[in-house]
Scaffold this motif. Sequence first.
Motif, PDB file in Angstrom:
ATOM      1  N   SER A   1       0.845  -1.191   0.000  1.00  0.00           N
ATOM      2  CA  SER A   1       0.000   0.000   0.000  1.00  0.00           C
ATOM      3  C   SER A   1       0.882   1.245   0.000  1.00  0.00           C
ATOM      4  O   SER A   1       2.071   1.192   0.324  1.00  0.00           O
ATOM      5  N   LEU A   2       0.285   2.357  -0.352  1.00  0.00           N
ATOM      6  CA  LEU A   2       0.987   3.644  -0.396  1.00  0.00           C
ATOM      7  C   LEU A   2       0.243   4.600   0.533  1.00  0.00           C
ATOM      8  O   LEU A   2      -0.948   4.870   0.326  1.00  0.00           O
ATOM      9  N   THR A   3       0.934   5.090   1.554  1.00  0.00           N
ATOM     10  CA  THR A   3       0.317   6.014   2.516  1.00  0.00           C
ATOM     11  C   THR A   3       0.775   7.423   2.189  1.00  0.00           C
ATOM     12  O   THR A   3       1.972   7.706   2.167  1.00  0.00           O
TER      13      THR A   3
ATOM     14  N   ASP B   1      -4.611   0.359  -4.420  1.00  0.00           N
ATOM     15  CA  ASP B   1      -4.726   0.041  -5.842  1.00  0.00           C
ATOM     16  C   ASP B   1      -3.359   0.151  -6.526  1.00  0.00           C
ATOM     17  O   ASP B   1      -2.750   1.235  -6.534  1.00  0.00           O
ATOM     18  N   PRO B   2      -2.849  -0.941  -7.111  1.00  0.00           N
ATOM     19  CA  PRO B   2      -1.503  -0.915  -7.716  1.00  0.00           C
ATOM     20  C   PRO B   2      -1.378   0.078  -8.866  1.00  0.00           C
ATOM     21  O   PRO B   2      -0.341   0.740  -9.011  1.00  0.00           O
TER      22      PRO B   2
ATOM     23  N   ALA C   1       1.227   3.228  -8.990  1.00  0.00           N
ATOM     24  CA  ALA C   1       2.242   3.392 -10.035  1.00  0.00           C
ATOM     25  C   ALA C   1       2.135   4.765 -10.680  1.00  0.00           C
ATOM     26  O   ALA C   1       3.146   5.427 -10.946  1.00  0.00           O
ATOM     27  N   TRP C   2       0.903   5.211 -10.927  1.00  0.00           N
ATOM     28  CA  TRP C   2       0.713   6.522 -11.565  1.00  0.00           C
ATOM     29  C   TRP C   2       1.206   7.645 -10.656  1.00  0.00           C
ATOM     30  O   TRP C   2       1.852   8.585 -11.113  1.00  0.00           O
ATOM     31  N   LEU C   3       0.906   7.535  -9.367  1.00  0.00           N
ATOM     32  CA  LEU C   3       1.341   8.576  -8.434  1.00  0.00           C
ATOM     33  C   LEU C   3       2.862   8.646  -8.345  1.00  0.00           C
ATOM     34  O   LEU C   3       3.444   9.736  -8.276  1.00  0.00           O
ATOM     35  N   ARG C   4       3.514   7.497  -8.355  1.00  0.00           N
ATOM     36  CA  ARG C   4       4.976   7.501  -8.268  1.00  0.00           C
ATOM     37  C   ARG C   4       5.611   8.170  -9.481  1.00  0.00           C
ATOM     38  O   ARG C   4       6.697   8.738  -9.396  1.00  0.00           O
TER      39      ARG C   4
END
Length: 376
Positions: A63-65, A87-88, A92-95
């Motif tokens: 997960s991404l916090t 959501d993977p 990925a889009w945020l990174r």
Amino acid sequence: MIGAAPVAAVFFDGHTAQRHPVFVTVSRDGRGLMIDAQGPGGTPMLWPLDRLRSLADQARSDSLTLTLHSDTEDETPRDPARLVIEDPALQAWLRLSAPSLKKRDVRRGTATRILGRFALAVVSIGIIVFVLLPRMSDFLANRMPLETEIQFGDAVVNQMERFLGGRAGSLLCTDPQGNAALDRLVTRLTEGQEMAYDLKVSVLDHPMVNAFAAPGGRVVILRGLLDKSDTPGEVAAVLAHEIGHVEARDPTRLMLRAAGSAGIVSIVLGDVSGGTVIGILGDQLLQTSYTRAAEAQADAFAMAMLNRAAISSEGFGAFFDKLAEMDQIEIPEYFSSHPSSADRAERAKENARNQGVTKPALSEADWAALKTVCAP
């Protein structure tokens, strides 16, 4: 991701531990995340991409916090709210799209506060080491039971052997004739005097030119001092000086202070093995960093002891002369932190001129035996 279907996520408002189910979508202009509460009554929020920060060291790796960096000029770098995205595809889009996602923000004035706290810590440690510890060590030294002090002294000498590269008892010189000669010298110096301790004098097999007093009536001479001495009077003078420290309980005060300082350093350095304590105790013993007043008192005690034993203090002066001539890089040990050797040599010689009749500290046979006390 622009125009993609809403993605389920979890939102924490930063004020309570309650989980808030939300839907997250990318804003129409692609510059932020729209956060909508699941169900009626929710207030949509926009989190701009350039203010998004990811939290490091999270328990879950799938997960991404996210948190939101403050856009005000106050000292709070982040909003306390948290957004957890599982959501993977959105991760990925945020990174790829959030330019400062991995940036680690620091509060304004943090460096100043750190420096201020560091300075306060240094001042506090300084007060403890140089003001409180000396007073506490004096108080405890004068009230420590004799049995406890003797045990303390034995432990200190054992640590000293470890510091010098041996183990407890491994460096002790055990030649019977040499130790018998040393005992006769101690008897000669102390005969007819009321001593606070039953002195225990020993020789350690080490080339360093040194001698030191330990708590509980312990006096230790290192072989290097015997090797460097030309007459038994020199050894007698050094021994009398160390006995002076013993009688004044100087080594007990010094060791209590050193142990306290070492404990503080160990805490600061995170030394759980005790190596710092042993190192500082050993260094303190070798450097014998008593105050100048304590050194002057030990010198006066030694002169009086030599006078009563009818041993010339000329040996004391001769030994100080040698110290003054020694290369300080080669031999930085005995009296290295003490008052001027030249001045002390002159005082010892002046005392010798007024002593009257004296006798050698040891017979030639005993002196020869003492010089070889560490022989196999």
